[in-house]
Design a protein around this motif. Structure first.
Motif, PDB file in Angstrom:
ATOM      1  N   GLN A 161       0.829  -1.200   0.000  1.00  0.00           N
ATOM      2  CA  GLN A 161       0.000   0.000   0.000  1.00  0.00           C
ATOM      3  C   GLN A 161       0.867   1.256   0.000  1.00  0.00           C
ATOM      4  N   TYR A 162       1.938   1.238   0.786  1.00  0.00           N
ATOM      5  CA  TYR A 162       2.843   2.391   0.814  1.00  0.00           C
ATOM      6  C   TYR A 162       3.458   2.619  -0.562  1.00  0.00           C
ATOM      7  N   SER A 163       3.868   1.546  -1.200  1.00  0.00           N
ATOM      8  CA  SER A 163       4.501   1.695  -2.521  1.00  0.00           C
ATOM      9  C   SER A 163       3.511   2.257  -3.536  1.00  0.00           C
ATOM     10  N   LYS A 164       2.232   1.921  -3.386  1.00  0.00           N
ATOM     11  CA  LYS A 164       1.217   2.501  -4.260  1.00  0.00           C
ATOM     12  C   LYS A 164       1.129   4.014  -4.022  1.00  0.00           C
ATOM     13  N   PHE A 165       1.200   4.410  -2.758  1.00  0.00           N
ATOM     14  CA  PHE A 165       1.180   5.830  -2.438  1.00  0.00           C
ATOM     15  C   PHE A 165       2.376   6.526  -3.088  1.00  0.00           C
ATOM     16  N   VAL A 166       3.563   5.931  -2.957  1.00  0.00           N
ATOM     17  CA  VAL A 166       4.777   6.525  -3.527  1.00  0.00           C
ATOM     18  C   VAL A 166       4.689   6.578  -5.047  1.00  0.00           C
ATOM     19  N   LYS A 167       4.186   5.514  -5.646  1.00  0.00           N
ATOM     20  CA  LYS A 167       4.059   5.480  -7.109  1.00  0.00           C
ATOM     21  C   LYS A 167       3.160   6.609  -7.588  1.00  0.00           C
ATOM     22  N   THR A 168       2.015   6.781  -6.922  1.00  0.00           N
ATOM     23  CA  THR A 168       1.095   7.849  -7.306  1.00  0.00           C
ATOM     24  C   THR A 168       1.686   9.218  -7.000  1.00  0.00           C
ATOM     25  N   ALA A 169       2.343   9.341  -5.848  1.00  0.00           N
ATOM     26  CA  ALA A 169       2.944  10.625  -5.469  1.00  0.00           C
ATOM     27  C   ALA A 169       3.970  11.068  -6.497  1.00  0.00           C
ATOM     28  N   HIS A 170       4.703  10.112  -7.046  1.00  0.00           N
ATOM     29  CA  HIS A 170       5.718  10.435  -8.053  1.00  0.00           C
ATOM     30  C   HIS A 170       5.077  11.016  -9.313  1.00  0.00           C
ATOM     31  N   GLU A 171       3.813  10.671  -9.557  1.00  0.00           N
ATOM     32  CA  GLU A 171       3.112  11.150 -10.745  1.00  0.00           C
ATOM     33  C   GLU A 171       2.365  12.458 -10.493  1.00  0.00           C
ATOM     34  N   VAL A 172       2.319  12.885  -9.225  1.00  0.00           N
ATOM     35  CA  VAL A 172       1.632  14.130  -8.873  1.00  0.00           C
ATOM     36  C   VAL A 172       2.672  15.245  -8.859  1.00  0.00           C
ATOM     37  N   PRO A 173       2.552  16.233  -9.719  1.00  0.00           N
ATOM     38  CA  PRO A 173       3.646  17.205  -9.888  1.00  0.00           C
ATOM     39  C   PRO A 173       3.941  18.046  -8.650  1.00  0.00           C
ATOM     40  N   TRP A 174       2.971  18.243  -7.776  1.00  0.00           N
ATOM     41  CA  TRP A 174       3.207  19.121  -6.631  1.00  0.00           C
ATOM     42  C   TRP A 174       3.810  18.390  -5.436  1.00  0.00           C
ATOM     43  N   ARG A 175       3.872  17.076  -5.474  1.00  0.00           N
ATOM     44  CA  ARG A 175       4.503  16.344  -4.364  1.00  0.00           C
ATOM     45  C   ARG A 175       6.006  16.233  -4.611  1.00  0.00           C
ATOM     46  N   GLN A 176       6.776  16.670  -3.651  1.00  0.00           N
ATOM     47  CA  GLN A 176       8.230  16.590  -3.756  1.00  0.00           C
ATOM     48  C   GLN A 176       8.724  15.225  -3.285  1.00  0.00           C
ATOM     49  N   PRO A 177       9.983  14.886  -3.570  1.00  0.00           N
ATOM     50  CA  PRO A 177      10.486  13.562  -3.190  1.00  0.00           C
ATOM     51  C   PRO A 177      10.401  13.328  -1.684  1.00  0.00           C
ATOM     52  N   MET A 178      10.408  12.058  -1.339  1.00  0.00           N
ATOM     53  CA  MET A 178      10.412  11.661   0.060  1.00  0.00           C
ATOM     54  C   MET A 178      11.490  10.611   0.260  1.00  0.00           C
ATOM     55  N   GLY A 179      11.855  10.402   1.496  1.00  0.00           N
ATOM     56  CA  GLY A 179      12.844   9.375   1.784  1.00  0.00           C
ATOM     57  C   GLY A 179      12.328   7.995   1.438  1.00  0.00           C
ATOM     58  N   SER A 180      13.227   7.049   1.386  1.00  0.00           N
ATOM     59  CA  SER A 180      12.843   5.674   1.062  1.00  0.00           C
ATOM     60  C   SER A 180      12.453   4.913   2.328  1.00  0.00           C
ATOM     61  N   LEU A 181      11.635   3.883   2.131  1.00  0.00           N
ATOM     62  CA  LEU A 181      11.418   2.907   3.205  1.00  0.00           C
ATOM     63  C   LEU A 181      12.582   1.938   3.168  1.00  0.00           C
ATOM     64  N   ASN A 182      13.266   1.780   4.298  1.00  0.00           N
ATOM     65  CA  ASN A 182      14.477   0.968   4.335  1.00  0.00           C
ATOM     66  C   ASN A 182      14.295  -0.222   5.269  1.00  0.00           C
ATOM     67  N   TYR A 183      14.378  -1.413   4.700  1.00  0.00           N
ATOM     68  CA  TYR A 183      14.257  -2.644   5.477  1.00  0.00           C
ATOM     69  C   TYR A 183      15.602  -3.358   5.535  1.00  0.00           C
ATOM     70  N   VAL A 184      15.945  -3.865   6.716  1.00  0.00           N
ATOM     71  CA  VAL A 184      17.079  -4.774   6.858  1.00  0.00           C
ATOM     72  C   VAL A 184      16.523  -6.137   7.243  1.00  0.00           C
ATOM     73  N   GLU A 185      16.782  -7.105   6.407  1.00  0.00           N
ATOM     74  CA  GLU A 185      16.294  -8.471   6.614  1.00  0.00           C
ATOM     75  C   GLU A 185      17.474  -9.336   7.030  1.00  0.00           C
ATOM     76  N   THR A 186      17.463  -9.735   8.300  1.00  0.00           N
ATOM     77  CA  THR A 186      18.565 -10.561   8.787  1.00  0.00           C
ATOM     78  C   THR A 186      17.999 -11.686   9.657  1.00  0.00           C
ATOM     79  N   SER A 187      18.864 -12.341  10.426  1.00  0.00           N
ATOM     80  CA  SER A 187      18.438 -13.588  11.094  1.00  0.00           C
ATOM     81  C   SER A 187      17.733 -14.458  10.053  1.00  0.00           C
ATOM     82  N   THR A 188      18.426 -14.691   8.950  1.00  0.00           N
ATOM     83  CA  THR A 188      17.829 -15.324   7.779  1.00  0.00           C
ATOM     84  C   THR A 188      17.713 -16.837   7.963  1.00  0.00           C
TER      85      THR A 188
END
Length: 807
Positions: free
Chosen positions: A513-540
């Motif tokens: 759902q968040y990625s959908k928000f970011v995808k749409t936000a990128h297409e909206v000209p008045w929304r400026q960039p935002m930081g990334s969601l950063n995941y660390v996957e360990t204890s694999t």
């Protein structure tokens, strides 16, 4: 039974068995005189205007102000939208406006019932925020007609709040995490108040249930406040809600136990006075708590305000249809008059309903809202809910220290997580107000605890960590960590979510759902960039042999791979230096979902800092030290993707050099998974020439992949000559066993890779073919001997994980 049988609209809850004394914990207020006659009139007119527009948006494509009788041609061909929640959302919006205009507070409005988009869009039009971002939706007759006509139509606003909606920081399609998002949004923003409406259907979800504890992680000295409003309108799609069947004693007991002061807003005849007094009281309580904390005398376990708003579902809409209740029932949830286009009676009801709001009095002949409506809208544009910069242009880049300062010696054995923790400790120090770590109680276990050296946890109910400015939020709810991370990120900051690999899947749909928000936000000209969601996957899974099968699940990789290519980034750094480089890159990146997969156990450092930097920039490279003649003219290409998978590939190469030196091997490591797709499928995808330079044009390629093989097959689909490629990976085999047995069980061990290399090379190299059967038999015999040793001794054979030598 398609829907619940009702014996009256807006049915009351049955009385509970709790004692009457519980109600002593309920906040009582005097609501008389809280609003002047002019204020009361203005608020009521604002609500009427917004409710009118919201209803019109659902039904009408023409005749927006109903200046003539509604005809079938005025009705949209497809009726979409959710009316039931709209009147409550409008009610809250109107009172936030009044509070902002009166006190000057900085406020955001997060809407849990995100399918109530008509309510929010109508209010945004009234305050002229919509016209500021979308010139076609001017605050006049033409702009209103355009808004009404385009809602839920191709090219117009969708039926849910999303990134196209000014002021929004929350994708409204999935219920449950508005409250967590709100708590994340106010962190490190001491002047911000986030008003969050939680629908009573949404309140039944797991993410919401745990997010009520969010205040236990809010330090009022450094952060703002959330004002939760539980909107109890009693119904979901076809059934009553749990909260709708709870009486005041049960509601009071529940939220008092959570640590809140409970104010129930339910005087329907005087709802505006009731809500105005309640919101003023709530803001006063927030200020008391914050003032105490900021003066050095914090209140221990402060009781923050929560409002319980009881109003009928679909309030002010049609009362009955075909002998069934509409207002105050689940029938008001979506479109209360579903056959208005084809049924004359329903069309007449729609006309009477819309005209009951008095649009002629609310809007002048030019369609502009009257002076009373405009009087409660904040005069300062930047204070309006749709114009808050936190929601669309607040990104502050992190000051990321030079990662090479923390690099380790090539040839040593280091934990990727432990070394990365040193970098994160420095990030915390250089970004004390714009970086946080959201971790589900696994930071120490995941060996990232170096960040606690100069910071701490931010658990305000624990004497050991309260009021200390800690940058770490640890709560054993992946949902709450995800919600807080989203709110923190979408309001301009950067966060990190480290987790056991197996349990990131819990937030799969929230991440999507968040990625959908970011995808749409990128297409909206008045929304400026935002930081990334950063995941660390360990204890694999490769090192979860002690916890067993339940802890062995790398499926979150596939979840990220399924995102739009513009958003998705998956990295599998092979050693500590590469992980440092990758982390530094991800913390600086914008608009992505970054997944970094690595080991917390000590593993070989294959590359120097300089080599790691070049390797990570390229995304993949030939590892000459583990290849025959530095990888020239190979018979087979062995590819490692992931820390342990790469170790097994290198071990296989060393084994082959010893057992069958005629076989020529090239070893490739891939650290950026996205390079493998066909050129053009992803911004990082290699050109055909680049792909062939690593993997040759026609030689067998054996991938040893950390995730599920089917993921890699999908990624590679479209590359030529796929029949020459084979993939080893996690195949759902596991238990409580030894680390190397996990490799054997999933056919990712050095023996499985080496045996397949011999089979493949035998088809091309006669010198390999002649000894192939004998060599494969010997290799598989070694695997069986190791298996027997592990079963007999409960541990891997000594030297299993010694660094392979190429003598």
């Amino acid at each position: 039974m398609p829907g619940q049988l009702l014996f009256q609209p807006n049915p009351p809850p049955d009385p509970s068995q709790l004692p009457e004394s519980i109600l002593n914990y309920r906040v009582q207020l005097n609501t008389q005189g809280v609003l002047s006659p002019d204020e009361l009139s203005a608020i009521r007119q604002f609500r009427k205007a917004a409710d009118y527009i919201a209803a019109a948006m659902i039904f009408l494509k023409d005749n927006a102000l109903v200046e003539r009788d509604i005809t079938a041609d005025d009705i949209k061909p497809r009726l979409l939208g959710h009316w039931g929640t709209c009147p409550g959302l409008v009610l809250v919006y109107a009172h936030i406006n009044r509070l902002v205009a009166k006190t000057g507070i900085d406020a955001l409005y997060v809407v849990g019932p995100g399918h109530g988009a008509p309510a929010i869009l109508s209010c945004l039009w009234l305050e002229n925020s919509l016209g500021n971002f979308y010139p076609k939706y001017t605050r006049d007759r033409e702009g209103l007609a355009a808004l009404v006509r385009s809602f839920s139509s191709p090219g117009g606003f969708p039926s849910h709040v999303n990134a196209e909606t000014p002021g929004s920081i929350h994708e409204g399609g999935e219920l449950g995490y508005a409250l967590g998002v709100s708590f994340g949004a106010v962190m490190d923003k001491p002047d911000l108040v986030c008003v969050c409406v939680v629908g009573d259907g949404e309140a039944e979800t797991g993410p919401t249930a745990t997010a009520w504890h969010g205040y236990k992680y809010i330090d009022p000295a450094e952060s703002g406040a959330v004002l939760p409003i539980v909107h109890v309108n009693g119904f979901k799609i076809s059934e009553r809600t749990i909260y709708g069947t709870m009486d005041d004693k049960e509601i009071t007991a529940l939220f008092t136990g959570y640590g809140y002061q409970v104010r129930i807003v339910e005087d329907l005849d005087h709802i505006d006075e009731d809500l105005a007094a309640s919101m003023e009281w709530a803001l006063g309580e927030i200020k008391k708590i914050q003032t105490a904390a900021r003066s050095g005398k914090p209140i221990v376990k402060p009781r923050w305000p929560v409002l319980i708003l009881r109003t009928p579902k679909g309030w002010s809409g049609p009362k009955e249809l075909h002998g069934e209740y509409i207002e105050g029932s689940f029938k008001a949830h979506q479109v209360p008059l579903p056959e208005a286009k084809t049924d004359a009676n329903e069309r007449k009801m729609l006309q009477e309903w819309l005209r009951s709001y008095g649009p002629k009095e609310l809007f002048g002949p030019d369609g502009v809202p009257n002076a009373a409506i405009q009087s409660i809208i904040p005069k300062e544009e930047s204070k309006r809910l749709g114009m808050r910069e936190e929601a669309y242009k607040a990104y502050t880049p992190l000051d990321v220290p030079e990662w090479r300062k923390f690099a380790v010696e090539k040839g040593s054995a280091q934990s990727c997580m432990k070394i990365t923790g040193e970098l994160l400790d420095a990030v915390v120090q250089t970004n004390p107000k714009s970086f946080r770590i959201f971790s589900p109680d696994e930071l120490v276990s995941n060996k990232l605890d170096a960040v606690l050296r100069h910071s701490g946890r931010n658990f305000q109910w624990d004497i050991a960590s309260r009021a200390s400015g800690g940058r770490v939020i640890e709560i054993l709810s992946e949902h709450t960590c995800q919600g807080m991370l989203q709110g923190y990120t979408l309001t301009g900051r950067t966060g990190l979510f480290p987790s056991y690999e197996a349990f990131l899947g819990i937030v799969h749909t929230m991440m999507v759902q968040y990625s959908k928000f970011v995808k749409t936000a990128h297409e909206v000209p008045w929304r400026q960039p935002m930081g990334s969601l950063n995941y660390v996957e360990t204890s694999t899974w490769t090192r979860q042999e002690h916890n067993g099968f339940s802890h062995q699940n790398p499926s979150f990789i596939g979840a990220v791979l399924n995102l739009k290519p513009a958003s998705a980034r998956v990295y599998l750094p092979p050693d500590a230096n590469c992980f440092l480089s990758t982390m530094a890159h991800c913390l600086r990146a914008k608009n992505y979902v970054n997944l970094m997969v690595g080991s917390k156990q000590p593993t070989p450092v294959w590359l120097s800092p300089e080599e790691a930097d070049k390797h990570c920039i390229a995304g993949a490279s030939v590892w000459k030290f583990a290849s025959t003649d530095e990888g020239m003219t190979p018979d087979v290409v062995l590819v490692g993707l992931g820390v342990e998978m790469t170790f097994e590939v290198i071990a296989a190469s060393a084994l082959l050099r010893k057992m069958i030196p005629a076989l020529r091997v090239r070893v490739v490591n891939v650290t950026d998974l996205m390079i493998l797709g066909p050129f053009g499928s992803h911004p990082h995808a290699l050109s055909d020439e680049g792909f062939d330079s690593l993997f040759t044009r026609n030689k067998p390629v054996i991938f040893n992949y950390h995730g599920y093989p089917v993921e890699l097959k999908g990624l590679l689909f479209g590359r030529p000559n796929l029949d020459r490629m084979s993939i080893h990976g996690y195949i759902e085999e596991g238990t409580t066993t030894s680390p190397f047995m996990m490799m054997i069980m999933n056919q990712t061990s050095r023996y499985h890779i080496a045996a397949e290399a011999v089979r493949s090379a035998a088809l091309l190299n006669p010198r390999v073919e002649i000894d192939a059967h004998k060599t494969i038999s010997a290799i598989l015999h070694l695997a069986q001997k190791d298996r027997e040793y592990i079963h007999a001794h409960g541990a891997d054979p000594e030297g299993t994980f010694d660094v392979p030598k190429f003598d």
